[in-house]
Design an enzyme around this catalytic site. Structure first.
Site, PDB file in Angstrom:
ATOM      1  N   HIS A 207       0.848  -0.964   0.065  1.00  0.00           N
ATOM      2  CA  HIS A 207       0.026  -0.266  -0.168  1.00  0.00           C
ATOM      3  C   HIS A 207       1.216   1.084  -0.048  1.00  0.00           C
ATOM      4  O   HIS A 207       0.134   1.697  -0.075  1.00  0.00           O
ATOM      5  CB  HIS A 207      -1.420   0.149   1.391  1.00  0.00           C
ATOM      6  CG  HIS A 207      -0.098   0.569   2.128  1.00  0.00           C
ATOM      7  ND1 HIS A 207       0.394  -1.239   3.109  1.00  0.00           N
ATOM      8  CD2 HIS A 207       0.220   1.011   3.841  1.00  0.00           C
ATOM      9  CE1 HIS A 207       1.460  -0.222   3.715  1.00  0.00           C
ATOM     10  NE2 HIS A 207       0.614   1.066   3.719  1.00  0.00           N
TER      11      HIS A 207
HETATM   12  N1  UDP Z   1      -3.125  -5.357   9.014  1.00  0.00           N
HETATM   13  C1  UDP Z   1      -3.845  -6.262   9.655  1.00  0.00           C
HETATM   14  N2  UDP Z   1      -4.946  -6.293   8.439  1.00  0.00           N
HETATM   15  C2  UDP Z   1      -5.014  -6.755   7.421  1.00  0.00           C
HETATM   16  C3  UDP Z   1      -3.694  -5.804   6.925  1.00  0.00           C
HETATM   17  C4  UDP Z   1      -2.139  -5.570   7.815  1.00  0.00           C
HETATM   18  O1  UDP Z   1      -4.347  -6.786  10.806  1.00  0.00           O
HETATM   19  O2  UDP Z   1      -5.306  -6.780   6.471  1.00  0.00           O
HETATM   20  C5  UDP Z   1      -1.260  -5.571  10.213  1.00  0.00           C
HETATM   21  C6  UDP Z   1      -0.462  -5.841  10.426  1.00  0.00           C
HETATM   22  O3  UDP Z   1      -0.093  -7.223  10.992  1.00  0.00           O
HETATM   23  C7  UDP Z   1       0.318  -4.720  11.071  1.00  0.00           C
HETATM   24  C8  UDP Z   1      -0.533  -3.889  10.179  1.00  0.00           C
HETATM   25  O4  UDP Z   1      -1.653  -3.894  10.136  1.00  0.00           O
HETATM   26  O5  UDP Z   1       0.350  -5.734  12.533  1.00  0.00           O
HETATM   27  C9  UDP Z   1       0.492  -2.854   9.675  1.00  0.00           C
HETATM   28  O6  UDP Z   1      -0.084  -1.990   9.193  1.00  0.00           O
HETATM   29  P1  UDP Z   1       0.182  -1.748   8.103  1.00  0.00           P
HETATM   30  O7  UDP Z   1       1.027  -2.482   6.481  1.00  0.00           O
HETATM   31  O8  UDP Z   1      -0.894  -0.824   7.887  1.00  0.00           O
HETATM   32  O9  UDP Z   1       1.192   0.166   8.281  1.00  0.00           O
HETATM   33  P2  UDP Z   1       3.027  -0.233   8.271  1.00  0.00           P
HETATM   34  O10 UDP Z   1       3.286  -0.626   9.439  1.00  0.00           O
HETATM   35  O11 UDP Z   1       3.198   0.140   6.478  1.00  0.00           O
HETATM   36  O12 UDP Z   1       3.180   2.141   8.337  1.00  0.00           O
END
Ligand code: UDP
Length: 360
Positions: A207
């Site tokens: 994303h």
């Molecule tokens: N996550 C979740 N459900 C989903 C996709 C991701 O619970 O369908 C969780 C994932 O396990 C992690 C967090 O969301 O703990 C990551 O968030 P994201 O990838 O949106 O953000 P980033 O870490 O890249 O800032």
């Protein structure tokens, strides 16, 4: 600490922040002399990107819940700051606690700093060294104005030292990663998603704006993932921003060989992680969760903030060139992921954070 109640305003708004805040909030609630007031900016608002995490992880209901989303970065951050400032003037907290690297993080930190309220930043000191990422700007500026910087690793601590953060009188604490706490606490509660799953599969999420905003880049990435399906099925919980970008290029989501599913809750995500063969992602959080759940990770970016995992060979940062992706997947799927989980603290970062806030 005297008998006075310590008031902490937590500001967040995005999915990964609910996960991080859930474990810290639980640790803060152990202290009768700490009062936490929660502000949800509304940056993420779909039920399965927000409310679900409050229910599953027993995160207290926000005292203030705004509805600020879907705007360009400047407008988003500005409107958040305005609303957060009103809250801070009313609540007069001792600390504002912010997480990670989103616009909600920066808005909370700046609003507090301008009112001379102390700022504590969880997940401080991380750098991708790619200033084209909005997250990188948010991290650097939030660290710069923070009084208490909770780092997940020694590399992060050293980064802040090198940038001179300590010379402002800020305190840097190697707390470890709160997401390690979350994985440790919630793994026993993991839940099978309702979507049917193949026996062996690659768990994939993407994303980052760098991967989804440019139609050519997005098409190339989708082509790489489609090709990967010839090696092993790819299961992909679809972020709403990614869905929007795919719809704008008329990508046939329902007919794709990639198994797209709706975003899942954290407990289902832990199940998907636990049962997958390999993780492919551009997410920051998932790179570490792959490691905590003992899976190799293929990172669909050109750099990462979590460099320790690359050094150890657990994380392969390979960009989005289809040939590289396919080759790396093929090299990794039959390698047993046997490694010790010693990086990023001992899974009790939230206790260190709560105790430090109380003592500082
Ligand atoms: N996550 C979740 N459900 C989903 C996709 C991701 O619970 O369908 C969780 C994932 O396990 C992690 C967090 O969301 O703990 C990551 O968030 P994201 O990838 O949106 O953000 P980033 O870490 O890249 O800032």
């Amino acid at each position: 600490m005297n008998n006075r109640t310590l008031k902490i305003v937590t500001v967040f708004g995005a999915r990964p922040q609910f996960i991080k805040a859930a474990v810290v909030s639980r640790a803060l609630s152990q202290y009768p002399d700490i009062q936490e007031v929660i502000v949800h900016t509304g940056q993420h608002f779909d039920n399965n990107m927000s409310q679900l995490f409050f229910e599953e992880m027993q995160l207290p209901k926000p005292t203030y819940h705004f509805d600020i989303h879907g705007l360009p970065h400047g407008a988003l951050t500005g409107r958040m700051m305005e609303k957060i400032e009103e809250v801070l003037l009313r609540e007069k907290p001792d600390w504002v606690l912010v997480y990670g690297d989103t616009d909600s993080t920066l808005a909370g930190a700046l609003a507090a700093k301008k009112l001379h309220i102390r700022v504590a930043h969880v997940e401080a000191g991380l750098r991708s060294f790619n200033e084209a990422m909005p997250e990188e700007i948010n991290r650097i500026l939030t660290d710069r104005v923070s009084d208490l910087l909770f780092c997940p690793s020694e590399i992060a601590v050293n980064q802040l030292r090198n940038e001179g953060c300590l010379s402002n009188g800020a305190k840097v604490v190697m707390s470890g990663d709160v997401m390690k706490d979350a994985a440790r606490q919630f793994a026993p509660l993991m839940r099978k998603p309702t979507a049917p799953l193949p026996d062996r599969y690659i768990l994939c999420t993407f994303h980052r704006t760098d991967n989804i905003d440019n139609p050519q880049t997005l098409k190339l990435l989708l082509y790489a993932l489609e090709q990967t399906c010839n090696t092993l099925p790819v299961v992909c919980p679809l972020h709403p921003h990614t869905r929007k970008s795919m719809e704008s290029i008329d990508y046939p989501i329902e007919r794709s060989p990639i198994q797209f599913i709706e975003p899942v809750g954290y407990l289902e995500m832990l199940y998907l992680l636990d049962h997958c063969t390999l993780v492919m992602t551009d997410s920051g959080g998932l790179q570490k969760e792959a490691y905590y759940m003992r899976k190799y990770c293929v990172t669909l970016r050109n750099e990462t903030e979590w460099t320790e995992l690359v050094g150890c060979g657990y994380n392969h940062v390979i960009g989005k060139e289809p040939a590289n992706i396919l080759q790396t997947v093929q090299n990794l799927i039959d390698v047993p992921p046997v490694f010790p989980i010693t990086l990023y603290g001992d899974g009790h970062a939230a206790d260190i954070i709560a105790e430090t806030l109380r003592q500082t």
